[in-house]
Design a protein around this motif. Sequence first.
Motif, PDB file in Angstrom:
ATOM      1  N   ASN A   1      30.795  23.968  -5.628  1.00 41.90           N
ATOM      2  CA  ASN A   1      31.765  24.767  -6.389  1.00 41.90           C
ATOM      3  C   ASN A   1      31.725  24.245  -7.802  1.00 41.90           C
ATOM      4  OD1 ASN A   1      33.491  26.475  -4.690  1.00 41.90           O
ATOM      5  ND2 ASN A   1      33.801  24.559  -3.604  1.00 41.90           N
TER       6      ASN A   1
ATOM      7  N   VAL B   1      29.314  24.611   5.001  1.00 45.28           N
ATOM      8  CA  VAL B   1      28.069  24.060   4.452  1.00 45.28           C
ATOM      9  C   VAL B   1      27.923  22.598   4.865  1.00 45.28           C
ATOM     10  CG1 VAL B   1      26.766  23.557   2.343  1.00 45.28           C
ATOM     11  CG2 VAL B   1      28.127  25.654   2.476  1.00 45.28           C
TER      12      VAL B   1
ATOM     13  N   THR C   1      32.768  31.635   3.645  1.00 47.62           N
ATOM     14  CA  THR C   1      33.538  31.487   2.399  1.00 47.62           C
ATOM     15  C   THR C   1      33.117  32.559   1.388  1.00 47.62           C
ATOM     16  OG1 THR C   1      33.640  29.139   2.845  1.00 47.62           O
ATOM     17  CG2 THR C   1      34.160  29.821   0.604  1.00 47.62           C
TER      18      THR C   1
ATOM     19  N   ARG D   1      35.708  35.243  -0.353  1.00 48.98           N
ATOM     20  CA  ARG D   1      35.783  35.250  -1.829  1.00 48.98           C
ATOM     21  C   ARG D   1      35.451  36.644  -2.374  1.00 48.98           C
ATOM     22  NH1 ARG D   1      36.683  30.453  -4.095  1.00 48.98           N
ATOM     23  NH2 ARG D   1      35.789  28.562  -3.223  1.00 48.98           N
TER      24      ARG D   1
ATOM     25  N   TYR E   1      39.668  11.634   4.074  1.00 48.91           N
ATOM     26  CA  TYR E   1      40.156  11.888   2.713  1.00 48.91           C
ATOM     27  C   TYR E   1      41.679  11.906   2.605  1.00 48.91           C
ATOM     28  CZ  TYR E   1      40.913  16.881   3.868  1.00 48.91           C
ATOM     29  OH  TYR E   1      41.349  18.070   4.414  1.00 48.91           O
TER      30      TYR E   1
ATOM     31  N   HIS F   1      39.783  25.088   6.551  1.00 44.18           N
ATOM     32  CA  HIS F   1      39.737  23.962   7.484  1.00 44.18           C
ATOM     33  C   HIS F   1      38.833  24.267   8.668  1.00 44.18           C
ATOM     34  CE1 HIS F   1      42.529  21.460   5.344  1.00 44.18           C
ATOM     35  NE2 HIS F   1      43.341  22.493   5.212  1.00 44.18           N
ATOM     36  N   ARG F   2      37.906  25.179   8.444  1.00 43.12           N
ATOM     37  CA  ARG F   2      37.026  25.511   9.573  1.00 43.12           C
ATOM     38  C   ARG F   2      36.032  24.383   9.807  1.00 43.12           C
ATOM     39  NH1 ARG F   2      32.040  29.190   7.924  1.00 43.12           N
ATOM     40  NH2 ARG F   2      31.841  28.711   5.740  1.00 43.12           N
TER      41      ARG F   2
ATOM     42  N   SER G   1      38.472  14.944   7.416  1.00 41.16           N
ATOM     43  CA  SER G   1      39.726  14.395   7.944  1.00 41.16           C
ATOM     44  C   SER G   1      39.437  13.594   9.213  1.00 41.16           C
ATOM     45  CB  SER G   1      40.737  15.510   8.195  1.00 41.16           C
ATOM     46  OG  SER G   1      40.204  16.425   9.099  1.00 41.16           O
TER      47      SER G   1
ATOM     48  N   THR H   1      31.002  19.762  -1.311  1.00 40.39           N
ATOM     49  CA  THR H   1      30.999  21.166  -0.871  1.00 40.39           C
ATOM     50  C   THR H   1      32.373  21.826  -1.001  1.00 40.39           C
ATOM     51  OG1 THR H   1      31.533  20.756   1.457  1.00 40.39           O
ATOM     52  CG2 THR H   1      29.223  20.581   0.840  1.00 40.39           C
TER      53      THR H   1
END
Length: 352
Positions: free
Chosen positions: A244, A165, A41, A45, A203, A312-313, A185, A221
Amino acid sequence: MKAIVHTRYGGPEVLSLGEAPLPKTGEDEILVKVHASSVTTADWRMRAAAFPPALWLPGRLMTGLFRPRHAIPGGEFAGRVVETGRAVRRFKPGDSVFGFSGHGANAEFLAIREDACVAPSPASLSFAEAAALPFGGLAALVFLRDFARVSPGQDVLVVGATGGVGSYAVQIARALGARVTAVCSAANGWLARDLGAEDVIDYHTESPLDRPRRYDVVFDTVGAMNVPASRAILKPGGLFLPLNFSLPEIYHALRGRMFGGPRVHIGVNADRAEDLETLAEMVWNGQLRPVIDRIYPLQDVPDAHAYVQRRHRKGAVVITTATGAAPAALPSEGVMPGLVAEPVPHGICLQV
Ligand SMILES: NC(=O)c1ccc[n+]([C@@H]2O[C@H](COP(=O)([O-])OP(=O)(O)OC[C@H]3O[C@@H](n4cnc5c(N)ncnc54)[C@H](OP(=O)(O)O)[C@@H]3O)[C@@H](O)[C@H]2O)c1
């Protein structure tokens, strides 16, 4: 040497395979032949200059105000030392190492100071597996062990429990003795349980707020929780730990520290060799294992960026620099935690 390079900010298309000069090995540096690196990530970014609004300026000052300061992306790596500077004492040519350099790892070679975030690679892991550990492992370790001081018997909620993470956070919270509830998920519930979660909340259909359980630590995370929501599910004195963060979390963290109120901790993990050694020890003790979602060859780093940016990794997305590596990716439902994935001429061969 071959390397992925970019000279401007933008989408994955700003990245391309090119030639770059072989890094010079300074007096206190080692030159590593990179066998595996990754896309995280942090990498996408930095490539996109995608920082939260409140952190736009500090982000740009760090990565380059108008264009990327470092042409070669890639922070995590694993490989073999091929040359050492005159003052180097910790390593010798031939040593297998892994680490976090912040940039420069999506390449055939990387020069890094011996006292930077680099350590002997765990003997039981392949280079691909070792390269899957530092980004997620270091963040999870520092946030849970040092910032939250998770202790045995505590209840920890990990939001985004199968991501880069999160997949390490579940294992590390468990290793620290906590009971872990994972938010992910439904399709990834098996993975979260396999990594050590006692309970799983999907979720898409449910919120942690619907459950009676209260937590000592809420480790978010993905940025799915906020301070009021975390407050509703924290035990008295419990800690909200957002990985975040933006202005509201900064405000609540400062306010809580100055005037009391909900405990919110914001921070950034340092990248330290001794923490890498702790991760290696945890691997050795059977408390931690790498989770690899996909493996791409070096030339397909742009595709790997596009995949990781979708958010979605499952665990890490690894890049291999092995010559002749096939452009293979594990099927998305084929997450293989703790398996060795060896590139072969016509695909990927998985070995236990
Ligand atoms: N402060 C620091 O020092 C520090 C250090 C490291 C990272 N970070 C930051 O931490 C963040 C996390 O990075 P990461 O690499 O772990 O992210 P990531 O791998 O992109 O996260 C993806 C995971 O999030 C899950 N997810 C997506 N939406 C969700 C939701 N609403 N609720 C629960 N889970 C959800 C996905 O699950 P499904 O596929 O099942 O939807 C997937 O498993 C990044 O923003 C990174 O920049 C900060």
